[in-house]
Design a protein around this motif. Structure first.
Motif, PDB file in Angstrom:
ATOM      1  N   LEU A 248       0.832  -1.197   0.000  1.00  0.00           N
ATOM      2  CA  LEU A 248       0.000   0.000   0.000  1.00  0.00           C
ATOM      3  C   LEU A 248       0.872   1.255   0.000  1.00  0.00           C
ATOM      4  O   LEU A 248       0.596   2.221  -0.705  1.00  0.00           O
ATOM      5  CB  LEU A 248      -0.914  -0.001   1.226  1.00  0.00           C
ATOM      6  N   LEU A 249       1.957   1.204   0.765  1.00  0.00           N
ATOM      7  CA  LEU A 249       2.878   2.335   0.815  1.00  0.00           C
ATOM      8  C   LEU A 249       3.553   2.527  -0.545  1.00  0.00           C
ATOM      9  O   LEU A 249       3.697   3.652  -1.023  1.00  0.00           O
ATOM     10  CB  LEU A 249       3.926   2.095   1.898  1.00  0.00           C
ATOM     11  N   ALA A 250       3.937   1.430  -1.171  1.00  0.00           N
ATOM     12  CA  ALA A 250       4.603   1.524  -2.460  1.00  0.00           C
ATOM     13  C   ALA A 250       3.700   2.130  -3.532  1.00  0.00           C
ATOM     14  O   ALA A 250       4.168   2.785  -4.465  1.00  0.00           O
ATOM     15  CB  ALA A 250       5.075   0.139  -2.906  1.00  0.00           C
ATOM     16  N   ALA A 251       2.390   1.943  -3.386  1.00  0.00           N
ATOM     17  CA  ALA A 251       1.436   2.448  -4.372  1.00  0.00           C
ATOM     18  C   ALA A 251       1.014   3.885  -4.098  1.00  0.00           C
ATOM     19  O   ALA A 251       0.278   4.478  -4.900  1.00  0.00           O
ATOM     20  CB  ALA A 251       0.209   1.548  -4.409  1.00  0.00           C
ATOM     21  N   THR A 252       1.486   4.442  -3.002  1.00  0.00           N
ATOM     22  CA  THR A 252       1.101   5.806  -2.636  1.00  0.00           C
ATOM     23  C   THR A 252       1.886   6.823  -3.455  1.00  0.00           C
ATOM     24  O   THR A 252       3.096   6.686  -3.630  1.00  0.00           O
ATOM     25  CB  THR A 252       1.367   6.047  -1.126  1.00  0.00           C
TER      26      THR A 252
END
Length: 256
Positions: A248-252
């Motif tokens: 999720l962090l990587a997609a932010t």
């Protein structure tokens, strides 16, 4: 339309794209007005020395702000400081953004010496004291990294203790906006000696401090944490945690 490297699309003009993808809001607290004024001068001198020492190839190389070279960075800083009426273009886009872009291009067209001389003269007095001075220091430092770590391929000096303190504060404030993840995910920033945990809240547009256990941890020096939170490509950080949270962090987008 200009996109910050590693960020997402969805902006309305070159100026708006800059602010959202390459923008810096300098979220840092002053460490004393006299010390802050000195910090502003020192940071500006180091930035100008860097720009003056670039080869032609480095001057025209793309920075971490896609589509911008060092001349664009210098021109942007001048317009930001000397022509504040163009400021709305950084946020609103449209004809306001077009005006900001025209003024930046006008300064860039003057070559290298005059823009650097204008920058060496320093920002207006009001931008060198108080809380705004923190904004100025962080603005100049991030843009210096945009040049160094872009196509110019230059090493980054290790920030001194005072600057690291400012970068840490800026990193935690940037992260409150750019690392606010869905699902109440808790993100922790740590430089190995201290940590700052943030959790998104329903109906709140930014993450707030929390004492809950982190789902994902971003570790690195304060300088690298700030660059990561500001969406800069290549920040030297280590990310660990639950797979879903890490994904999720990587997609932010991490846009300011």
């Amino acid at each position: 339309m200009r996109l910050h490297r590693g960020a997402h699309a969805g902006v309305r003009s070159e100026a708006t794209a800059y602010h959202r993808r390459c923008g810096v809001d300098g979220a840092a607290d002053p460490d004393g007005r006299g010390a802050m004024t000195t910090s502003v001068k020192r940071r500006r001198e180091e930035l100008c020395d860097l720009l003056a020492g670039l080869t032609i190839e480095q001057w025209t190389a793309e920075t971490l702000c896609a589509g911008w070279d060092a001349g664009d960075i210098a021109a942007h800083l001048i317009v930001r400081e000397r022509e504040p009426w163009t400021g709305p273009g950084l946020f609103l886009g449209g004809p306001f953004g077009d005006l900001t872009d025209r003024r930046r291009n006008a300064w860039k067209a003057q070559g290298r010496e005059r823009p650097i001389a204008a920058l060496r003269a320093g920002p207006p007095r009001l931008m060198s004291v108080g809380t705004i001075a923190g904004t100025q220091v962080i603005e100049d430092w991030i843009h210096e990294q945009d040049v160094r770590r872009g196509g110019a391929g230059l090493a980054t000096p290790t920030p001194d203790v005072q600057l690291q303190k400012m970068l840490w504060k800026a990193a935690t404030r940037y992260a409150a906006r750019t690392l606010s993840l869905d699902g109440n995910v808790v993100v922790e920033l740590t430089d190995g000696t201290r940590g700052h945990r943030l959790q998104s809240r329903r109906f709140v547009p930014f993450a707030t401090p929390t004492g809950a256990q982190p789902d994902v941890t971003v570790a690195g020096r304060p300088s690298e944490l700030l660059l990561y939170a500001a969406g800069r490509e290549g920040a030297d950080v280590a990310i660990t945690g639950e797979d879903d949270a890490v994904g999720l962090l990587a997609a932010t987008a991490r846009t300011v």
